[in-house]
Design a protein around this motif. Structure first.
Motif, PDB file in Angstrom:
ATOM      1  N   ILE A  53       0.948  -0.796  -0.069  1.00 27.46           N
ATOM      2  CA  ILE A  53      -0.173  -0.029   0.191  1.00 27.46           C
ATOM      3  C   ILE A  53       0.960   1.715   0.037  1.00 27.46           C
ATOM      4  CG2 ILE A  53      -1.723  -1.280   1.044  1.00 27.46           C
ATOM      5  CD1 ILE A  53      -1.257   0.372   4.167  1.00 27.46           C
ATOM      6  N   ASN A  54       2.271   1.010  -0.076  1.00 32.32           N
ATOM      7  CA  ASN A  54       2.919   2.415  -0.162  1.00 32.32           C
ATOM      8  C   ASN A  54       3.401   2.815  -1.549  1.00 32.32           C
ATOM      9  OD1 ASN A  54       4.289  -0.025   1.094  1.00 32.32           O
ATOM     10  ND2 ASN A  54       4.793   1.852   2.650  1.00 32.32           N
ATOM     11  N   LYS A  55       3.222   4.541  -1.328  1.00 27.37           N
ATOM     12  CA  LYS A  55       3.695   5.294  -2.175  1.00 27.37           C
ATOM     13  C   LYS A  55       3.933   4.594  -3.833  1.00 27.37           C
ATOM     14  CE  LYS A  55       3.331   9.936  -2.990  1.00 27.37           C
ATOM     15  NZ  LYS A  55       3.523  11.376  -2.196  1.00 27.37           N
ATOM     16  N   SER A  56       3.349   4.744  -4.657  1.00 25.09           N
ATOM     17  CA  SER A  56       4.245   4.322  -5.983  1.00 25.09           C
ATOM     18  C   SER A  56       3.568   4.178  -7.670  1.00 25.09           C
ATOM     19  CB  SER A  56       3.924   2.225  -5.862  1.00 25.09           C
ATOM     20  OG  SER A  56       4.164   1.985  -7.154  1.00 25.09           O
ATOM     21  N   PRO A  57       4.657   4.273  -8.816  1.00 26.72           N
ATOM     22  CA  PRO A  57       3.831   4.306  -9.772  1.00 26.72           C
ATOM     23  C   PRO A  57       3.513   3.674 -10.448  1.00 26.72           C
ATOM     24  CG  PRO A  57       6.707   4.359  -9.849  1.00 26.72           C
ATOM     25  CD  PRO A  57       5.712   4.037  -8.654  1.00 26.72           C
ATOM     26  N   ASN A  58       3.906   2.209  -9.470  1.00 23.10           N
ATOM     27  CA  ASN A  58       2.844   1.358 -10.493  1.00 23.10           C
ATOM     28  C   ASN A  58       2.501   0.526 -11.403  1.00 23.10           C
ATOM     29  OD1 ASN A  58       0.697   0.485  -8.479  1.00 23.10           O
ATOM     30  ND2 ASN A  58      -0.671   2.114  -8.605  1.00 23.10           N
ATOM     31  N   GLU A  59       4.363   0.933 -11.606  1.00 22.01           N
ATOM     32  CA  GLU A  59       4.449  -0.045 -12.678  1.00 22.01           C
ATOM     33  C   GLU A  59       4.526  -1.683 -12.658  1.00 22.01           C
ATOM     34  OE1 GLU A  59       7.064  -1.315 -16.012  1.00 22.01           O
ATOM     35  OE2 GLU A  59       5.667   0.405 -16.109  1.00 22.01           O
ATOM     36  N   ASP A  60       4.891  -2.177 -11.236  1.00 18.74           N
ATOM     37  CA  ASP A  60       4.821  -3.514 -11.128  1.00 18.74           C
ATOM     38  C   ASP A  60       3.299  -2.949  -9.642  1.00 18.74           C
ATOM     39  OD1 ASP A  60       4.252  -5.932 -11.102  1.00 18.74           O
ATOM     40  OD2 ASP A  60       6.046  -6.935  -9.531  1.00 18.74           O
ATOM     41  N   ASN A  61       2.263  -2.767  -9.728  1.00 13.88           N
ATOM     42  CA  ASN A  61       1.331  -2.588  -9.102  1.00 13.88           C
ATOM     43  C   ASN A  61       1.573  -2.642  -6.805  1.00 13.88           C
ATOM     44  OD1 ASN A  61      -1.049  -2.910 -10.950  1.00 13.88           O
ATOM     45  ND2 ASN A  61      -1.186  -5.374 -10.956  1.00 13.88           N
ATOM     46  N   GLY A  62       2.209  -2.229  -7.387  1.00 14.70           N
ATOM     47  CA  GLY A  62       3.106  -1.803  -5.696  1.00 14.70           C
ATOM     48  C   GLY A  62       4.405  -2.076  -5.226  1.00 14.70           C
ATOM     49  N   TYR A  63       4.481  -3.192  -6.293  1.00 14.09           N
ATOM     50  CA  TYR A  63       6.034  -3.472  -5.605  1.00 14.09           C
ATOM     51  C   TYR A  63       6.951  -2.630  -6.359  1.00 14.09           C
ATOM     52  CZ  TYR A  63       3.655  -7.267  -3.847  1.00 14.09           C
ATOM     53  OH  TYR A  63       2.512  -8.474  -2.971  1.00 14.09           O
ATOM     54  N   ASP A  64       6.451  -1.987  -6.393  1.00 13.30           N
ATOM     55  CA  ASP A  64       8.200  -0.541  -6.987  1.00 13.30           C
ATOM     56  C   ASP A  64       7.188   0.684  -6.077  1.00 13.30           C
ATOM     57  OD1 ASP A  64       5.164  -1.075  -8.650  1.00 13.30           O
ATOM     58  OD2 ASP A  64       6.540   0.625  -9.680  1.00 13.30           O
ATOM     59  N   ILE A  65       8.057   0.854  -5.140  1.00 12.00           N
ATOM     60  CA  ILE A  65       7.656   1.415  -3.950  1.00 12.00           C
ATOM     61  C   ILE A  65       8.691   2.835  -3.765  1.00 12.00           C
ATOM     62  CG2 ILE A  65       7.765   2.096  -1.753  1.00 12.00           C
ATOM     63  CD1 ILE A  65       7.600  -0.249  -0.745  1.00 12.00           C
ATOM     64  N   SER A  66       7.538   4.206  -4.193  1.00 16.55           N
ATOM     65  CA  SER A  66       8.929   4.621  -3.912  1.00 16.55           C
ATOM     66  C   SER A  66       8.991   5.913  -3.126  1.00 16.55           C
ATOM     67  CB  SER A  66       7.821   6.247  -5.169  1.00 16.55           C
ATOM     68  OG  SER A  66       6.224   6.041  -5.607  1.00 16.55           O
TER      69      SER A  66
END
Length: 564
Positions: A53-66
């Motif tokens: 649920i962390n902030k993410s641009p969603n390249e991999d639906n949240g498994y890429d955390i920004s």
């Protein structure tokens, strides 16, 4: 036996993006979960496990955390999180967060800084190499297809990414990086989070010599897995996290590919002080053929019994284990392991029986409790998984695989099958949203949905509730020893759970045909009472030949409890 809340509970996994949209943007969110907390509690579960649920641009639906310490904008904000956590705890449930600490997004401030110069403070937070001439340092491929290396034009060096190029791997040899990660986990623990499931945890260490991997027949890149998975240094990092971050009240779970019941103790051994249990991949490929568009018959002994019994009969000093069939990286349980057409209801109930009476902590994936199925009529444009399109270029556009076979393969094996919206009702978009959903709902939502099954006494949903209530009542189903019955039976999986003088006998016909179970002489059925059966008649009319033979109908499951 050492009693723990995370051993005795039943967990419910939520892929947040697909659970419930509260604000009409087509994306599930935290307030959507808040709306459905009473439903989740009604199942009888004790834990909620959320995908990232962390902030993410969603390249991999949240498994890429920004941003590791903020909430994804589409999901809400920290106030929504606080309300959700409060609501969970008020209902006597606990929260497990999914945390990705192997890599970050390429939009994380650390990586943005790291690309500015080779001397930047954050450069060593990631893994870099000059390469060989004009080529990457080696031939490693990545999990999502393509090379594991991406050239940064600004500094002229390559960075490692074993997933997407937008997911650069973090350098865990860097002490400052480890300190930042520990402080981040303490931040969430301090808010009251009860446990953490850590993604790709066994990839934290890499072979920094970057040797070439073996190029297998038909592959475009070298096999990188031996050099990035389960390396010895991982254990040092996990011990450090356990020592410096977590308390005995937390549960610490790791996703560990390449690990099975025979060697999981290297992570979960009680004396190791690393992980409480691991998520493995033992059942992910069951039923898959050599080609992804082919489904093969399940070998019950080889594919299920050996693995599940192997986990259940380990010495408890080797660690605990989860019992799960599906998650966000697999396909739907009843489509992969059961029959989602002719015997949809019966096979879904049989699988529930097996999961909720086996040894270990059950993790129910959202939608399994109503028997959600694969989206077998999706077209290429309906999918959202980033890896699908990378592999389409590699496989179809190159002429290796036909478009038709590639789509058939996705219908059977794509992880997007397990990410379609929760089917709440027969209304538009399955009651998930009143907008265009981020991914289409499965077209069968009018026949398979919560609203309908809550009204139906013999529904899959109510069967799950019955079994969860039974497990919550019977400690034998938690801590009881596991003893398989009629091991060589190729159609039926049967076993005893034994705790003191209490015994539970579980019998599951795994296929859509009649089958027989032979009981051993030390089991007298007259000592047991039928507690649960997945057929509507719920009658025990299957005994012949002096209680030694039990006839089972297609996908029939029975749970007997001793009266001693």
């Amino acid at each position: 036996m050492e009693r723990k809340w995370w051993k005795e509970g039943v967990a419910y996994q939520i892929y947040v993006r697909s659970f419930k949209d509260s604000n009409g943007d087509g994306i599930g969110d935290l307030r959507g979960i808040i709306e459905k907390l009473d439903y989740i509690k009604s199942l009888g579960v004790d834990m909620i496990y959320l995908n990232p649920i962390n902030k993410s641009p969603n390249e991999d639906n949240g498994y890429d955390i920004s941003d590791f310490e903020d909430i994804m904008v589409e999901f809400g904000d920290l106030n929504d999180f606080a309300e959700l956590l409060k609501g969970i705890h008020q209902r006597n449930m606990r929260l497990i967060m999914d945390m990705v600490i192997n890599h970050s997004s390429d939009e994380h401030p650390w990586f943005i800084e790291a690309k500015k110069s080779k001397e930047n403070k954050y450069r060593d937070y990631y893994i870099w190499s000059k390469g060989k001439g004009n080529n990457p340092p080696n031939n490693w491929g990545s999990f999502f297809g393509g090379s594991a290396w991406e050239l940064d034009e600004n500094t002229g060096e390559y960075y490692l990414h074993i997933f997407s190029k937008k997911q650069p791997d973090l350098n865990w040899t860097n002490k400052e990086l480890r300190m930042d990660m520990k402080n981040m986990l303490k931040y969430w623990a301090g808010k009251g989070v009860d446990g953490f499931r850590m993604d790709a945890i066994n990839h934290l260490a890499k072979d920094m010599n970057f040797p070439d991997g073996e190029v297998k027949e038909g592959a475009l890149y070298g096999d990188f897995i031996p050099y990035v998975q389960n390396l010895p240094e991982v254990h040092d990092y996990l011990k450090e996290l356990k020592r410096d971050v977590f308390t005995d009240s937390h549960v610490v779970i790791g996703e560990t590919g390449g690990i099975n019941y025979e060697n999981a103790h290297v992570y979960t051994g009680v004396n190791n002080k690393e992980l409480d249990f691991t998520f493995h991949f033992d059942l992910h490929s069951v039923g898959k053929g050599e080609n992804p568009w082919e489904r093969v018959d399940i070998d019950l002994i080889k594919d299920l019994k050996e693995k599940m019994t192997g986990w259940a009969t380990r010495d408890e000093q080797e660690g605990w284990c989860p019992v799960f069939y599906s998650n966000h990286d697999t396909t739907r349980t009843v489509s992969r392991l059961g029959d989602d057409k002719k015997y949809h209801k019966l096979s879904a109930k049989m699988l529930a029986t097996l999961q909720l009476t086996h040894k270990g902590t059950p993790f129910i994936y959202y939608g399994d409790e109503i028997g959600m199925t694969n989206a077998d009529d999706f077209k290429l444009e309906d999918y959202r998984d980033t890896s699908i399109f990378t592999r389409y270029c590699e496989c179809v556009l190159s002429g290796m695989v036909s478009h038709e076979n590639y789509i058939k393969g996705l219908n059977l094996t794509s992880r997007d099958n397990s990410r379609t919206p929760m089917q709440w009702s027969d209304r538009e978009n399955a009651g998930f949203t009143n907008a265009t959903p981020w991914i289409n709902a499965n077209s069968n939502y009018q026949e398979i949905n919560v609203e309908q099954q809550e009204k139906e006494y013999d529904s899959i949903l109510n069967f799950y509730k019955k079994l969860i209530a039974l497990r919550n009542k019977e400690l034998t189903l938690v801590y009881g020893d596991f003893k398989e019955v009629d091991k060589e039976n190729t159609s039926i999986y049967a076993y005893l759970r034994i705790l003191g003088n209490k015994k539970v006998l579980v019998i599951c016909n795994f296929f859509g045909k009649d089958a027989q179970l032979k009981l051993s002489e030390d089991i007298l059925l007259s000592d047991f009472k039928l507690e649960v059966c997945n057929y509507e008649d719920n009658e025990d009319n299957s005994l012949i030949e002096n209680e030694r033979i039990i006839n089972l109908r297609p996908y029939e499951s029975k749970v007997y409890i001793s009266e001693i």
